[in-house]
Every structure is written in C-alpha cells, then in structure tokens.
Scaffold this motif. Structure first.
Motif, PDB file in Angstrom:
ATOM      1  N   CYS A  62       0.837  -1.201   0.000  1.00 39.93           N
ATOM      2  CA  CYS A  62       0.000   0.000   0.000  1.00 39.93           C
ATOM      3  C   CYS A  62       0.871   1.250   0.000  1.00 39.93           C
ATOM      4  O   CYS A  62       1.417   1.659   1.028  1.00 39.93           O
ATOM      5  CB  CYS A  62      -0.941   0.018   1.194  1.00 39.93           C
ATOM      6  N   ARG A  63       0.984   1.849  -1.155  1.00 33.42           N
ATOM      7  CA  ARG A  63       1.814   3.047  -1.318  1.00 33.42           C
ATOM      8  C   ARG A  63       1.287   4.212  -0.474  1.00 33.42           C
ATOM      9  O   ARG A  63       2.065   4.998   0.053  1.00 33.42           O
ATOM     10  CB  ARG A  63       1.855   3.431  -2.793  1.00 33.42           C
ATOM     11  N   ASN A 150      -5.824   0.740  -1.505  1.00 29.58           N
ATOM     12  CA  ASN A 150      -5.458  -0.006  -2.712  1.00 29.58           C
ATOM     13  C   ASN A 150      -6.665  -0.200  -3.623  1.00 29.58           C
ATOM     14  O   ASN A 150      -6.566  -0.031  -4.840  1.00 29.58           O
ATOM     15  CB  ASN A 150      -4.859  -1.366  -2.357  1.00 29.58           C
ATOM     16  N   ALA A 151      -7.802  -0.584  -3.044  1.00 29.30           N
ATOM     17  CA  ALA A 151      -9.003  -0.827  -3.847  1.00 29.30           C
ATOM     18  C   ALA A 151      -9.456   0.451  -4.548  1.00 29.30           C
ATOM     19  O   ALA A 151      -9.897   0.415  -5.695  1.00 29.30           O
ATOM     20  CB  ALA A 151     -10.128  -1.373  -2.971  1.00 29.30           C
ATOM     21  N   GLU A 153      -7.492   2.846  -5.372  1.00 28.87           N
ATOM     22  CA  GLU A 153      -6.361   3.400  -6.128  1.00 28.87           C
ATOM     23  C   GLU A 153      -6.113   4.865  -5.770  1.00 28.87           C
ATOM     24  O   GLU A 153      -6.051   5.745  -6.621  1.00 28.87           O
ATOM     25  CB  GLU A 153      -6.572   3.211  -7.629  1.00 28.87           C
ATOM     26  N   ILE A 154      -5.963   5.102  -4.471  1.00 32.76           N
ATOM     27  CA  ILE A 154      -5.758   6.451  -3.943  1.00 32.76           C
ATOM     28  C   ILE A 154      -4.419   6.992  -4.444  1.00 32.76           C
ATOM     29  O   ILE A 154      -3.387   6.336  -4.312  1.00 32.76           O
ATOM     30  CB  ILE A 154      -5.767   6.439  -2.400  1.00 32.76           C
ATOM     31  N   ASP A 155      -4.441   8.197  -4.979  1.00 32.09           N
ATOM     32  CA  ASP A 155      -3.216   8.838  -5.460  1.00 32.09           C
ATOM     33  C   ASP A 155      -2.353   9.305  -4.297  1.00 32.09           C
ATOM     34  O   ASP A 155      -2.861   9.665  -3.229  1.00 32.09           O
ATOM     35  CB  ASP A 155      -3.552  10.054  -6.331  1.00 32.09           C
TER      36      ASP A 155
END
Length: 167
Positions: A62-63, A150-151, A153-155
């Motif tokens: 998770c970035r 992640n789901a 796709e949060i910047d």
C-alpha cells in the motif's frame, strides 16, 4: 456519520482511504473511532505504532499508507536503515531490542499469518502481552485502511518526501 467523519478528520473525506470508506458512512465513522483510539489511547510508543503501520503497508504493497507513515516513523525515532530495509524487503539492520522484536514479529506475522513461539516470546518479552496485542491490532488496522486505499487506487500527494514504495 458523514459529519462525524468530517469532524474527526477536520475536512471532508475527499482524499485518502476515508474517501473510499465514506461510501459506507456508518462503517467509516466506526473506523475513524478506532483510528482515534489506536493513535491516542493505547500505551504503545509512537515509533512502534509507526513501525506497525509501515510493516502493514509493506505487507499489502500500500503506497498510500507507506507514504503517510514512513516519514512519521523516522521522525518518531525509527532508524532510516530499518525503514529502508522494510521498504526494499532487505535484511533488517541491527537495532534496539524492543524495535527488533516488534519488527521481526510484525514481518513474520504479516508474511506467514502466524508466528513461531520463539518470535512470539521475544515480542512479549520486549513489549509485554498488552503491547504485543496493541502492535498486532495497529498492524491490522493499517491493513484495513490500506486495503481500502489499494481498492480505491488512492493517489499519492504531490508533496511527498518518502521514496515511493516499490510494488
């Protein structure tokens, strides 16, 4: 529930994992209550909370959570070499006994979904039963948040200071 989430966060949930979880407002409010409790009301030292967060982030790639907590972990006293080793999936450096026990425990638990008796005993010796339970729960919380990030796709924010998590 929306107003509660906005009040806790100090802004509308337009960015980050809250922007995903708000689609279930009552759940988002409960998650925010858990977040507030874990970050302010448990005895686990700040650097170990941040260690739990970055181990959780790395375990699910998770970035967003990584970016939010790696720098905070460094500021809370985690050694740069440790943070970098977790990020890069390298062998852990030599570190303080409590941090070493927590790091090994967290990496083993998130990597294998269980720990050996030796690893558990070392964590309990360093953190106590309560501290080990808190560390485990903080990791679980950040995995919950990270899965939503992640789901959705949060910047990542433009002003990040951490090296991006390689995934």
């Amino acid at each position: 529930a929306y107003d509660e989430v906005t009040g806790v966060r100090g802004r509308p949930p337009e960015v980050g994992p809250s922007s995903v979880m708000i689609h279930s407002p009552a759940m988002a409010a409960q998650v925010n209550r858990l977040s507030a409790f874990l970050m302010t009301d448990i005895a686990l030292p700040e650097k170990l909370k941040r260690l739990a967060a970055i181990i959780a982030a790395r375990s699910i790639d998770c970035r967003f959570v990584w970016n939010a907590h790696a720098g905070a972990g460094r500021r809370a006293g985690l050694d740069d070499a440790l943070v970098d080793a977790i990020r890069d999936k390298k062998p852990l450096p030599v570190m303080e006994a409590d941090v070493a026990a927590a790091a090994r425990y967290g990496l083993e638990l998130t990597g294998q979904n269980r720990v050996s008796q030796e690893t558990f005993d070392a964590a309990v010796a360093a953190l106590g039963y309560g501290g080990t339970t808190e560390f485990t729960t903080v990791m679980g919380y950040f995995r919950l948040v990270g899965l939503n990030a992640n789901a959705g796709e949060i910047d990542l924010p433009d002003d990040r200071t951490e090296t991006e998590l390689p995934v």
